[in-house]
Scaffold this motif. Structure first.
Motif, PDB file in Angstrom:
ATOM      1  N   VAL A   1      -5.476   3.967  -3.760  1.00 14.29           N
ATOM      2  CA  VAL A   1      -4.986   3.456  -2.478  1.00 14.29           C
ATOM      3  C   VAL A   1      -4.063   4.479  -1.818  1.00 14.29           C
ATOM      4  O   VAL A   1      -3.143   5.006  -2.450  1.00 14.29           O
ATOM      5  CB  VAL A   1      -4.251   2.122  -2.667  1.00 14.29           C
ATOM      6  N   ILE A   2      -4.323   4.737  -0.533  1.00 11.84           N
ATOM      7  CA  ILE A   2      -3.498   5.620   0.290  1.00 11.84           C
ATOM      8  C   ILE A   2      -2.987   4.822   1.478  1.00 11.84           C
ATOM      9  O   ILE A   2      -3.754   4.101   2.121  1.00 11.84           O
ATOM     10  CB  ILE A   2      -4.311   6.824   0.820  1.00 11.84           C
TER      11      ILE A   2
ATOM     12  N   LYS B   1       2.277  10.554  10.702  1.00 13.64           N
ATOM     13  CA  LYS B   1       3.726  10.667  10.534  1.00 13.64           C
ATOM     14  C   LYS B   1       4.135  10.724   9.061  1.00 13.64           C
ATOM     15  O   LYS B   1       5.115  11.366   8.708  1.00 13.64           O
ATOM     16  CB  LYS B   1       4.422   9.478  11.206  1.00 13.64           C
ATOM     17  N   ALA B   2       3.412  10.004   8.210  1.00 12.70           N
ATOM     18  CA  ALA B   2       3.760   9.955   6.785  1.00 12.70           C
ATOM     19  C   ALA B   2       2.528   9.563   5.982  1.00 12.70           C
ATOM     20  O   ALA B   2       1.658   8.830   6.476  1.00 12.70           O
ATOM     21  CB  ALA B   2       4.886   8.950   6.538  1.00 12.70           C
ATOM     22  N   VAL B   3       2.453  10.052   4.758  1.00 11.97           N
ATOM     23  CA  VAL B   3       1.371   9.717   3.832  1.00 11.97           C
ATOM     24  C   VAL B   3       1.999   9.179   2.552  1.00 11.97           C
ATOM     25  O   VAL B   3       2.933   9.782   1.998  1.00 11.97           O
ATOM     26  CB  VAL B   3       0.492  10.941   3.513  1.00 11.97           C
ATOM     27  N   TYR B   4       1.481   8.057   2.074  1.00 16.09           N
ATOM     28  CA  TYR B   4       1.998   7.412   0.874  1.00 16.09           C
ATOM     29  C   TYR B   4       0.891   7.380  -0.181  1.00 16.09           C
ATOM     30  O   TYR B   4      -0.072   6.619  -0.067  1.00 16.09           O
ATOM     31  CB  TYR B   4       2.471   5.995   1.189  1.00 16.09           C
ATOM     32  N   TYR B   5       1.034   8.239  -1.193  1.00 19.64           N
ATOM     33  CA  TYR B   5       0.041   8.263  -2.271  1.00 19.64           C
ATOM     34  C   TYR B   5       0.730   8.751  -3.539  1.00 19.64           C
ATOM     35  O   TYR B   5       1.359   9.813  -3.556  1.00 19.64           O
ATOM     36  CB  TYR B   5      -1.134   9.177  -1.925  1.00 19.64           C
TER      37      TYR B   5
ATOM     38  N   PRO C   1       0.799  -1.236   0.000  1.00 16.56           N
ATOM     39  CA  PRO C   1       0.000   0.000   0.000  1.00 16.56           C
ATOM     40  C   PRO C   1       0.825   1.276   0.000  1.00 16.56           C
ATOM     41  O   PRO C   1       0.298   2.345   0.327  1.00 16.56           O
ATOM     42  CB  PRO C   1      -0.723  -0.130   1.333  1.00 16.56           C
ATOM     43  N   LEU C   2       2.109   1.214  -0.364  1.00 18.58           N
ATOM     44  CA  LEU C   2       2.988   2.367  -0.183  1.00 18.58           C
ATOM     45  C   LEU C   2       3.119   3.253  -1.417  1.00 18.58           C
ATOM     46  O   LEU C   2       3.802   4.272  -1.376  1.00 18.58           O
ATOM     47  CB  LEU C   2       4.376   1.896   0.271  1.00 18.58           C
ATOM     48  N   GLY C   3       2.500   2.867  -2.526  1.00 21.70           N
ATOM     49  CA  GLY C   3       2.475   3.737  -3.687  1.00 21.70           C
ATOM     50  C   GLY C   3       3.824   3.985  -4.332  1.00 21.70           C
ATOM     51  O   GLY C   3       4.028   5.021  -4.967  1.00 21.70           O
ATOM     52  N   GLU C   4       4.754   3.034  -4.210  1.00 22.97           N
ATOM     53  CA  GLU C   4       6.035   3.180  -4.892  1.00 22.97           C
ATOM     54  C   GLU C   4       5.851   2.872  -6.376  1.00 22.97           C
ATOM     55  O   GLU C   4       5.207   1.889  -6.746  1.00 22.97           O
ATOM     56  CB  GLU C   4       7.077   2.237  -4.287  1.00 22.97           C
ATOM     57  N   VAL C   5       6.417   3.703  -7.224  1.00 21.36           N
ATOM     58  CA  VAL C   5       6.198   3.605  -8.666  1.00 21.36           C
ATOM     59  C   VAL C   5       7.492   3.181  -9.351  1.00 21.36           C
ATOM     60  O   VAL C   5       8.547   3.769  -9.115  1.00 21.36           O
ATOM     61  CB  VAL C   5       5.702   4.948  -9.233  1.00 21.36           C
TER      62      VAL C   5
ATOM     63  N   ALA D   1      -5.672  12.408   0.630  1.00 22.35           N
ATOM     64  CA  ALA D   1      -4.234  12.309   0.905  1.00 22.35           C
ATOM     65  C   ALA D   1      -3.643  13.665   1.273  1.00 22.35           C
ATOM     66  O   ALA D   1      -2.828  13.780   2.207  1.00 22.35           O
ATOM     67  CB  ALA D   1      -3.509  11.731  -0.307  1.00 22.35           C
ATOM     68  N   GLN D   2      -4.052  14.708   0.545  1.00 25.56           N
ATOM     69  CA  GLN D   2      -3.546  16.048   0.853  1.00 25.56           C
ATOM     70  C   GLN D   2      -3.996  16.496   2.240  1.00 25.56           C
ATOM     71  O   GLN D   2      -3.236  17.140   2.974  1.00 25.56           O
ATOM     72  CB  GLN D   2      -3.998  17.037  -0.217  1.00 25.56           C
ATOM     73  N   TRP D   3      -5.217  16.157   2.621  1.00 22.87           N
ATOM     74  CA  TRP D   3      -5.693  16.506   3.968  1.00 22.87           C
ATOM     75  C   TRP D   3      -4.907  15.738   5.031  1.00 22.87           C
ATOM     76  O   TRP D   3      -4.516  16.317   6.051  1.00 22.87           O
ATOM     77  CB  TRP D   3      -7.185  16.200   4.085  1.00 22.87           C
ATOM     78  N   LEU D   4      -4.657  14.466   4.797  1.00 23.17           N
ATOM     79  CA  LEU D   4      -3.908  13.671   5.776  1.00 23.17           C
ATOM     80  C   LEU D   4      -2.523  14.256   6.028  1.00 23.17           C
ATOM     81  O   LEU D   4      -1.994  14.175   7.150  1.00 23.17           O
ATOM     82  CB  LEU D   4      -3.779  12.228   5.289  1.00 23.17           C
TER      83      LEU D   4
END
Length: 388
Positions: free
Chosen positions: A307-308, A281-285, A158-162, A271-274
């Motif tokens: 997915v965030i 601590k961190a947001v992954y999107y 779920p970490l959104g690594e591309v 995601a921007q709100w989070l």
């Protein structure tokens, strides 16, 4: 009409089998087998001298319509439908691998996929090397003379690594290997791996293609030559999709593009709100402007996905957030019109060892969201009260 139609139009109009009754919707052929006119006709069908259907495990008009529409969206010559997303991944591996071969895979995978690769594929004498999703040098260094397949999901769950699919495709083809990409988190409405050089795009149709959490399914897309081999493997191993599920998934394809556009927009807003919350601590999107691979995201995706991942201090706080939400569904499915929430450490990645989870950057304080079609402001209000 003679002009080439847009894939979005073909997702609604393409591949339809028309019976004598001129039904408007795709007919559901709920039958295990098909009859033939006489013995000579049967011989011709089984020898593939004429087109037709014999047995639903091999082919069925409803399943064929689904496959053709997925092909239109993926830009593929052919697609093969399977019973689940995991059976599609199984087919992608075991159609093309045998004992003594080698696979290079990203270690940042959905937990069940990681378990399949590390616990099942390796049992058949197939070597596996796990590498960083984003470090091309690691991929290159891991390739051996017997490497036959490179595998990853991008963005990662779920970490959104591309991953750079164009570069990985070039690397794979230099080594004489196939590049297989799990496209479940984006769907063909958000990303077309084949257009970026991948050989096979595989996905769980249970996710965004269905979009309503109703049925299970998987699908692989690629060239005619590769998919013919996949179809033979799936037929031999009994991995066929149910005609009813294919019929249900056809309606999902018809609305996929408009759903993904809105769900991507909702996910970005959440995601921007989070990112503004002191408890997070961190947001992954993948859609965030400050994503480490933002330029790559823009070049190969039609948005950030659905997915965030976000981290709080520890498992106790993560569970508290999950237990307090009122709108988010506490379930591990994703891609639904209903937003969902889960704790990867103990659910989707729960069968992995703590060491393997940490190696994949899955930590106890991580929470995963799949953002649906609800009003984004309501989702944010729900998370605000859950975060306290």
């Amino acid at each position: 009409m003679t002009q080439k139609l847009h894939p979005q139009t073909l997702a609604i109009r393409g591949g339809k089998s028309q019976t004598e009754y001129l039904e408007h919707n795709q007919a559901l052929f709920l039958t295990s087998s098909f009859m033939w006119e006489d013995a000579a006709h049967a011989e011709a069908l089984f020898a593939k001298k004429v087109k037709g259907y014999t047995y639903t495990r091999t082919a069925n008009p409803t399943i064929a319509a689904f496959e053709q529409r997925v092909s239109a969206l993926e830009g593929a010559e052919r697609s093969v439908a399977t019973s689940t997303g995991m059976s599609a991944i199984q087919a992608a591996f075991f159609t093309f691998l045998q004992a003594g071969d080698h696979v290079v895979s990203s270690r940042n995978l959905f937990g069940t996929t990681a378990g399949f690769i590390n616990g099942v594929v390796t049992k058949f004498g197939i070597g596996v090397s796990l590498v960083s999703q984003t470090d091309l040098a690691e991929w290159r260094a891991a390739i051996r003379e017997n490497t036959k397949l490179l595998f990853l999901e991008t963005p990662s769950n779920p970490l959104g690594e591309v991953a750079d699919l164009r570069a990985l495709a070039e690397l794979a083809h230099e080594a004489g290997a196939l590049l297989v990409v799990d496209n479940s988190l984006m769907s063909p409405a958000g990303q077309q791996p084949l257009a970026l050089g991948a050989d096979i795009s595989v996905q769980s149709a249970t996710k965004a293609i269905d979009g309503h959490g109703r049925v299970m399914g998987g699908v692989l897309s690629g060239s005619e030559a590769l998919m013919n081999q996949v179809a033979m493997y799936c037929n031999s191993c009994g991995l066929a999709m149910s005609p009813f599920n294919a019929w249900t998934l056809l309606s999902g394809l018809e609305t996929l593009a408009v759903r993904m556009e809105k769900q991507f927009a909702n996910a970005l807003e959440v995601a921007q709100w989070l990112q503004t919350r002191p408890q997070v601590k961190a947001v992954y999107y993948a859609g965030l402007p400050n994503h480490p691979q933002a330029d790559l995201v823009q070049s190969q995706q039609n948005g950030g996905g659905i997915v965030i991942g976000f981290e709080v201090e520890n498992q106790e706080q993560a569970w508290a957030v999950i237990d307090r939400v009122a709108l988010f569904s506490r379930t591990a499915n994703l891609g639904d019109v209903r937003s969902t929430i889960t704790h990867p450490w103990t659910t989707t990645h729960g069968r992995m060892s703590p060491e393997d989870k940490l190696a994949a950057d899955i930590r106890p304080g991580l929470v995963r969201l799949s953002v649906g079609l609800e009003y984004a402001g309501d989702l944010i209000d729900d998370l605000a009260q859950a975060l306290g």
